[in-house]
Design a protein around this motif. Structure first.
Motif, short mmCIF file in Angstrom:
data_model
loop_
_atom_site.label_atom_id
_atom_site.label_comp_id
_atom_site.label_asym_id
_atom_site.label_seq_id
_atom_site.Cartn_x
_atom_site.Cartn_y
_atom_site.Cartn_z
N GLY A 117 0.83 -1.22 0.00
CA GLY A 117 0.00 0.00 0.00
C GLY A 117 0.86 1.25 0.00
N GLN A 120 2.41 1.85 -3.35
CA GLN A 120 1.39 2.23 -4.35
C GLN A 120 0.96 3.69 -4.18
OE1 GLN A 120 -1.65 -0.74 -3.98
NE2 GLN A 120 -0.38 -2.32 -4.91
N VAL A 121 0.79 4.11 -2.92
CA VAL A 121 0.44 5.53 -2.70
C VAL A 121 1.58 6.41 -3.22
CG1 VAL A 121 0.01 7.30 -0.95
CG2 VAL A 121 -1.05 5.05 -0.72
N ARG A 124 1.54 6.68 -6.97
CA ARG A 124 0.46 7.53 -7.51
C ARG A 124 0.73 9.00 -7.23
NH1 ARG A 124 -5.05 4.13 -7.11
NH2 ARG A 124 -5.86 5.98 -8.11
N CYS A 341 -2.89 4.09 4.17
CA CYS A 341 -2.54 3.88 2.76
C CYS A 341 -3.71 3.25 2.01
CB CYS A 341 -1.31 2.99 2.64
SG CYS A 341 0.20 3.83 3.15
N LEU A 345 -5.58 4.99 -1.21
CA LEU A 345 -5.76 4.38 -2.54
C LEU A 345 -7.22 4.46 -2.97
CD1 LEU A 345 -3.32 1.34 -2.17
CD2 LEU A 345 -2.97 3.41 -3.56
#
Ligand code: PLZ
Length: 461
Positions: A117, A120-121, A124, A341, A345
């Motif tokens: 997580g 991924q955050v 982005r 997180c 998302l």
């Protein structure tokens, strides 16, 4: 006498929580009602007064643009927990993501063992932050923590000690960020000394610029440049700026100010940090407020709306700057917590899936302007309606002057509260009423709230 409220006392029942919250203002008692007053009396025996309260009602449920209090009143939320629940209170996708993550694991500490997580955050946010250069993101917990870390990173990168901030700035309540924050009372009173090496430059605030609005940008930039010369450019690590100032009064700088700061900082090798904690993450109709001016800062700090109510903040920026801090130099026990997180998302999915929410922000600006701009001429006490997207405000001044009128702003806010509309004030002179509705608020709900606010302004003139 102790007014203990037993912790087992039923609040919103499970059955009630399963029901959808009607998106309508409903007043069943005065605001605050008897149950909220009782709970507030209990709170005062256990929580210090230092935690001031805008409106002492106790919330038991929230959804979309409505807060339901302990007395069953449905209040229209024009605060979003200070620009946090932008996708709407308890957005179902955020709730589901947090529940799923909580069932999997709640915490490992990213500095001990990693999880997806977080990365991924980071990926982005690296894509969202302006500029085509390579970027990195470090996650933290609060806005103030993001700002502190941006300063740490800028110092490590430049090897310089000093920081430039602006009049009316708000950057947090920790000692470094308090030193960077402009307003004395109530934030700073009694808490000195603050860290050294902080310098303050004027912010191009058109309404109150002494020599006239048209001079705000060139003169503010000249002062910034003069300050840099005085301190010595080789001593300044960073300039930290809110693209639209939040607590300071929802001040949109004169056009070209941010670009000018970018040009000057770049020329002197000073790291430009955009504090997007309040204005960022879709609030103004763009993902980041600085996009309105097409400026590319070196570092961007986000928090608040990023995780829809879960605590999460970020520093995103140029890889070459972010990578200067050695392993172990950044972190924190809860920094980038897995629940936060997961929530982020879900929030990013909502904001990025299509343009709907950003368009909603622009629609909110249109409705606010339609309803409130006529009050400028009609009442004489609204000096300006300003802001971008769903970050709008009215500044209250003595009729026909630019002298701030805080008591009247307070009176208007109180009148809204009594009618079940949660509004906040802000501003160096506490004379600005700000509107921060969730982006999902319906036209009907917003127009009801704006009607209440407009009546309150008329009554106060
Ligand atoms: N930078 C631009 O707006 C927080 C303050 C509420 P934290 N603003 C709300 C209060 O009175 O404490 C803020 C901000 C900007 C930084 C911060 C700080 O964010 O998450 O409150 O630390």
């Amino acid at each position: 006498m102790d007014t203990a409220v037993p912790t087992t006392e039923p609040t919103a029942s499970d059955a009630a929580i399963a029901q959808p919250v009607e998106q309508r203002r409903i007043l069943v008692t005065e605001v605050p009602g008897p149950r909220s007053r009782e709970k507030h009396a209990h709170r005062t025996q256990h929580v210090p007064v230092g935690l001031g309260i805008t409106l002492p009602v106790f919330v038991e449920r929230a959804s979309g643009g409505i807060l339901v209090d302990a007395d069953g009143n449905h209040l229209i939320d024009l605060a979003s927990g200070i620009a946090v629940t932008s996708v709407g209170a308890s957005h179902p996708a955020v709730v589901a993501a947090v529940q799923k993550q909580a069932a999997a694991f709640t915490h490992t500490c990213f500095m001990v063992t990693e999880y997806d997580g977080y990365a991924q955050v980071a990926e982005r946010l690296n894509r969202i932050a302006p500029g085509e250069h390579e970027k990195r993101t470090a996650l933290f917990t609060t806005g103030a923590e993001a700002i502190e870390n941006a300063v740490k990173i800028a110092r490590a990168y430049t090897g310089r000690p000093d920081v430039v901030v602006f009049d009316h700035a708000y950057h947090g309540r920790t000692l470094l960020t308090l030193g960077m924050t402009a307003k004395e009372a109530p934030y700073k009173t009694g808490f000195a000394p603050f860290p050294e090496h902080i310098h303050r430059a004027p912010f191009a605030y058109p309404l109150h610029w002494r020599t006239g609005a048209q001079n705000a940008v060139p003169e503010a930039l000249a002062s910034f440049e003069a300050l840099i010369e005085r301190v010595g450019p080789d001593r300044i690590a960073a300039a930290v700026i809110e693209p639209i100032q939040g607590e300071g009064g929802f001040i949109v700088p004169g056009e070209g100010f941010l670009a000018g700061i970018r040009e000057i900082t770049e020329r002197h090798g000073i790291v430009m940090v955009a504090d997007e904690v309040q204005a960022g993450m879709g609030r103004t109709g763009r993902m980041l407020a600085i996009e309105h001016e097409g400026v590319v800062p070196d570092l961007v700090c986000t928090a608040k709306a990023l995780a829809g109510g879960m605590p999460l903040s970020a520093v995103t920026g140029r890889a070459e700057i972010m990578e200067t801090v050695g392993a172990g130099g950044l972190g924190g026990t809860y920094a980038g917590n897995p629940l936060s997180c997961a929530a982020a998302l879900a929030v990013l999915d909502e904001l990025e899936c299509d343009d709907t929410l950003l368009q909603r922000a622009r629609r909110i600006e249109e409705l606010v302007r339609t309803h409130l701009e006529p009050l400028v001429d009609e009442t004489g006490i609204v000096a300006e309606v300003r802001g971008r997207g769903a970050m709008m405000a009215i500044e209250i001044c003595h009729p026909g002057t630019d002298e701030p009128d805080a008591p009247t702003a307070k009176e208007i806010a109180a009148a809204c509260h009594a009618q079940g509309v949660v509004t906040l004030t802000c501003g160096t002179h506490s004379n600005v009423l700000r509107l921060l509705p969730p982006l999902v608020i319906s036209d009907e709900l917003l127009e009801d709230a704006l009607g209440v606010l407009a009546d309150a302004v008329r009554a106060a003139r």
